[in-house]
Enzyme design. Structure first.
Site, short mmCIF file in Angstrom:
data_model
loop_
_atom_site.label_atom_id
_atom_site.label_comp_id
_atom_site.label_asym_id
_atom_site.label_seq_id
_atom_site.Cartn_x
_atom_site.Cartn_y
_atom_site.Cartn_z
N SER A 126 0.83 -1.20 0.00
CA SER A 126 0.00 0.00 0.00
C SER A 126 0.87 1.24 0.00
O SER A 126 1.96 1.25 0.59
CB SER A 126 -0.85 -0.02 1.26
N TYR A 150 -1.33 -0.81 10.72
CA TYR A 150 -1.67 -1.38 9.40
C TYR A 150 -0.53 -1.13 8.40
O TYR A 150 -0.04 -2.05 7.74
CB TYR A 150 -2.98 -0.78 8.87
N LYS A 154 2.30 -3.79 6.51
CA LYS A 154 2.62 -3.93 5.08
C LYS A 154 4.13 -3.79 4.84
O LYS A 154 4.72 -4.55 4.08
CB LYS A 154 1.87 -2.85 4.28
P1 NAD Z 1 -11.08 -6.92 1.30
O1 NAD Z 1 -11.30 -6.94 2.77
O2 NAD Z 1 -12.27 -6.67 0.43
O3 NAD Z 1 -10.40 -8.27 0.82
C1 NAD Z 1 -9.54 -9.02 1.65
C2 NAD Z 1 -10.00 -10.45 1.61
O4 NAD Z 1 -9.10 -11.24 2.41
C3 NAD Z 1 -11.40 -10.65 2.18
O5 NAD Z 1 -12.16 -11.43 1.28
C4 NAD Z 1 -11.17 -11.39 3.49
O6 NAD Z 1 -12.24 -12.26 3.80
C5 NAD Z 1 -9.87 -12.13 3.21
N1 NAD Z 1 -9.04 -12.43 4.38
C6 NAD Z 1 -8.62 -11.58 5.35
N2 NAD Z 1 -7.84 -12.22 6.24
C7 NAD Z 1 -7.74 -13.50 5.81
C8 NAD Z 1 -7.07 -14.64 6.28
N3 NAD Z 1 -6.34 -14.61 7.39
N4 NAD Z 1 -7.18 -15.80 5.58
C9 NAD Z 1 -7.92 -15.86 4.45
N5 NAD Z 1 -8.59 -14.82 3.96
C10 NAD Z 1 -8.50 -13.64 4.63
O7 NAD Z 1 -9.94 -5.83 1.01
P2 NAD Z 1 -9.38 -5.27 -0.37
O8 NAD Z 1 -9.70 -3.83 -0.43
O9 NAD Z 1 -9.77 -6.16 -1.49
O10 NAD Z 1 -7.81 -5.38 -0.10
C11 NAD Z 1 -7.04 -6.47 -0.55
C12 NAD Z 1 -5.60 -6.26 -0.12
O11 NAD Z 1 -5.12 -5.03 -0.65
C13 NAD Z 1 -5.41 -6.17 1.39
O12 NAD Z 1 -4.23 -6.86 1.74
C14 NAD Z 1 -5.29 -4.70 1.65
O13 NAD Z 1 -4.51 -4.43 2.79
C15 NAD Z 1 -4.58 -4.23 0.39
N6 NAD Z 1 -4.81 -2.81 0.07
C16 NAD Z 1 -6.09 -2.33 -0.03
C17 NAD Z 1 -6.30 -0.98 -0.27
C18 NAD Z 1 -7.70 -0.42 -0.35
O14 NAD Z 1 -7.86 0.81 -0.21
N7 NAD Z 1 -8.73 -1.21 -0.60
C19 NAD Z 1 -5.21 -0.11 -0.45
C20 NAD Z 1 -3.93 -0.64 -0.38
C21 NAD Z 1 -3.74 -2.00 -0.11
N1 UFG Z 2 -12.69 11.61 3.32
C1 UFG Z 2 -13.70 12.51 3.67
N2 UFG Z 2 -14.85 12.01 4.22
C2 UFG Z 2 -15.05 10.66 4.44
C3 UFG Z 2 -14.01 9.76 4.07
C4 UFG Z 2 -12.84 10.28 3.53
O1 UFG Z 2 -13.56 13.70 3.49
O2 UFG Z 2 -16.11 10.28 4.94
C5 UFG Z 2 -11.46 12.13 2.72
C6 UFG Z 2 -10.21 11.87 3.54
O3 UFG Z 2 -10.03 12.86 4.52
C7 UFG Z 2 -9.14 11.87 2.45
C8 UFG Z 2 -9.86 11.30 1.24
O4 UFG Z 2 -11.25 11.48 1.50
O5 UFG Z 2 -8.75 13.19 2.16
C9 UFG Z 2 -9.59 9.83 1.02
O6 UFG Z 2 -9.85 9.11 2.23
P1 UFG Z 2 -9.98 7.53 2.26
O7 UFG Z 2 -10.34 7.15 3.65
O8 UFG Z 2 -10.88 7.06 1.17
O9 UFG Z 2 -8.53 7.02 1.86
P2 UFG Z 2 -7.11 7.27 2.55
O10 UFG Z 2 -6.27 8.00 1.54
O11 UFG Z 2 -7.25 7.88 3.86
O12 UFG Z 2 -6.55 5.79 2.76
C10 UFG Z 2 -6.73 4.75 1.79
C11 UFG Z 2 -6.93 3.44 2.53
C12 UFG Z 2 -5.66 3.02 3.20
C13 UFG Z 2 -4.57 2.93 2.18
C14 UFG Z 2 -4.42 4.24 1.47
C15 UFG Z 2 -3.43 4.05 0.35
O13 UFG Z 2 -7.95 3.58 3.50
O14 UFG Z 2 -5.84 1.74 3.76
O15 UFG Z 2 -5.65 4.67 0.92
O16 UFG Z 2 -3.04 5.26 -0.15
F1 UFG Z 2 -3.42 2.61 2.78
#
Ligand code: NAD
Ligand code: UFG
Length: 338
Positions: A126, A150, A154
């Protein structure tokens, strides 16, 4: 004989979209997921989109005996490791849960892969590993200083996998640092389904537009950005999914490799730009008020995607309007999620 790509967390948001992209590219995904943040109903949707549902092995990535059985019984050529927990606030409240699930889970997986001789691994990292950056766009060489458990989970996994790569020949490891994944598959059949109140902007905005929530609170209107609201690099989840396929294809073509690559668009958008794009896409108003800054938020950052283009031949191509239109199609067609 099938040659699977094992997709841990493949029932989740990014994983399910990546299963679509894998199938479209001729790979056969095999999902391992404990369904702690997803639903097996996604499989029917994947069958509609791709013509066949991936097989689901319901189980935990920390279960070494299960992983050993999977690698012994199934021909797996590579692993894409999405399984993990991702709520920043929860990670502050219960860091041990996050280190166990995200770090220990990755170590158990890597050890099972080593024992089975499967040495190709694409890992979901991330942009949060950068913390508050000195400058944007952020290159991969920028300092890493994650600001919460978190983010540290990573970075720890990235470092462990780097050491593993250096410890023996033949590993192909891609560490993909995602910026802000949003949107949904263009069919509107799969999308993001947060449980409870969404933390992230786009699912919150879509729930306001569909009428589930009365208004958006914009976290801060006094940042040093063009309109005073926070700026992020929003990337369409299908672009991200295709980035995984590009990383997989690249890794499989190398004798060994350790790559750290940003996946983003290289452009920053403000909260108000996202809200306005969503109003255009949905034709619905998104009532909002400006609230205080959210603790821990960085004012503005976006990624430098040059390495992804050079090394993987990948570039994000979908616009903010497409991200919003596809989110809206998913949200309006599935107001209760799956
Ligand atoms: P998500 O929660 O939708 O998907 C994660 C999946 O992993 C889920 O289906 C959950 O059931 C499964 N899971 C969690 N722990 C597990 C375990 N111990 N064993 C088996 N399955 C397990 O989240 P996502 O948004 O699809 O994110 C996927 C990956 O990308 C994550 O590792 C997250 O940290 C990373 N990531 C997400 C974002 C974001 O903003 N969505 C940003 C950066 C990185
Ligand atoms: N925001 C609002 N109102 C809300 C939610 C968010 O104004 O109800 C704003 C936040 O302050 C920020 C922007 O929208 O300025 C984006 O916020 P998000 O919560 O959607 O995303 P973040 O950038 O805070 O973080 C996300 C994921 C993290 C990941 C990161 C990677 O939540 O897990 O992006 O860049 F690590």
């Amino acid at each position: 004989m099938k040659n699977y790509v094992l997709v841990t967390g493949g029932a989740g948001y990014i994983g399910s979209h990546t299963c679509v992209a894998l199938a479209a590219a001729g790979y056969t995904p095999l999902i391992l997921d404990n369904l702690c943040n997803s639903s097996a109903k996604v499989l029917d949707r994947l069958a509609t989109i791709s013509g066949a549902a991936p097989r689901l092995i319901e189980g935990d990535v920390r279960d070494r005996a299960l992983l050993d059985r999977v690698f012994a019984q199934e021909p797996v050529q590579a692993v894409i490791h999405f399984a993990g927990l991702k709520a920043v606030g929860d990670s502050v409240v219960d860091p041990l849960l996050y280190y166990d699930n995200n770090v220990n889970g990755s170590l158990v997986l890597a050890a099972a892969m080593r024992a089975a001789g499967v040495r190709t691994l694409i890992f979901s990292s991330s942009a949060t590993v950068y913390g508050e950056p000195d400058e944007s766009p952020i290159p991969e060489s920028a300092p890493t200083r994650p600001a919460n458990p978190y983010g540290r989970s990573k970075l720890m996994v990235e470092e462990c996998l780097g050491d593993l790569y250096r410890s023996e020949p033949g590993w192909r490891i891609a560490l993909l640092r995602y910026f802000n994944p949003v949107g949904a598959h263009e069919s509107g059949l799969i999308g993001e389904h947060p449980q409870g109140k969404p933390n992230n902007l786009m699912p919150f905005v879509s729930q306001v537009a569909v009428g589930t929530r009365p208004e958006l609170v914009v976290h801060g209107g006094d940042y040093p950005t063009p309109d005073g609201t926070g700026v992020r690099d929003y990337v369409h989840v299908m672009d991200l999914a295709e980035g995984h396929v590009a990383a997989l294809r690249h890794a499989l073509a190398q004798p060994q490799a350790l790559l750290t690559v940003n996946l983003g668009t290289g452009r920053g958008c403000s909260v108000l730009e996202v809200v306005q794009a969503f109003e255009r896409a949905s034709g619905r108003p998104v009532p909002r008020t400006i609230g205080p800054r959210r603790p821990g938020d960085v004012p503005a950052y976006w990624g430098d995607p040059a390495a992804a283009a050079e090394v993987l031949g990948w570039q994000a191509r979908r616009t903010l309007d497409q991200m919003c239109a596809d989110s809206w199609r998913w949200q309006s067609g599935n107001p209760e999620g799956y």
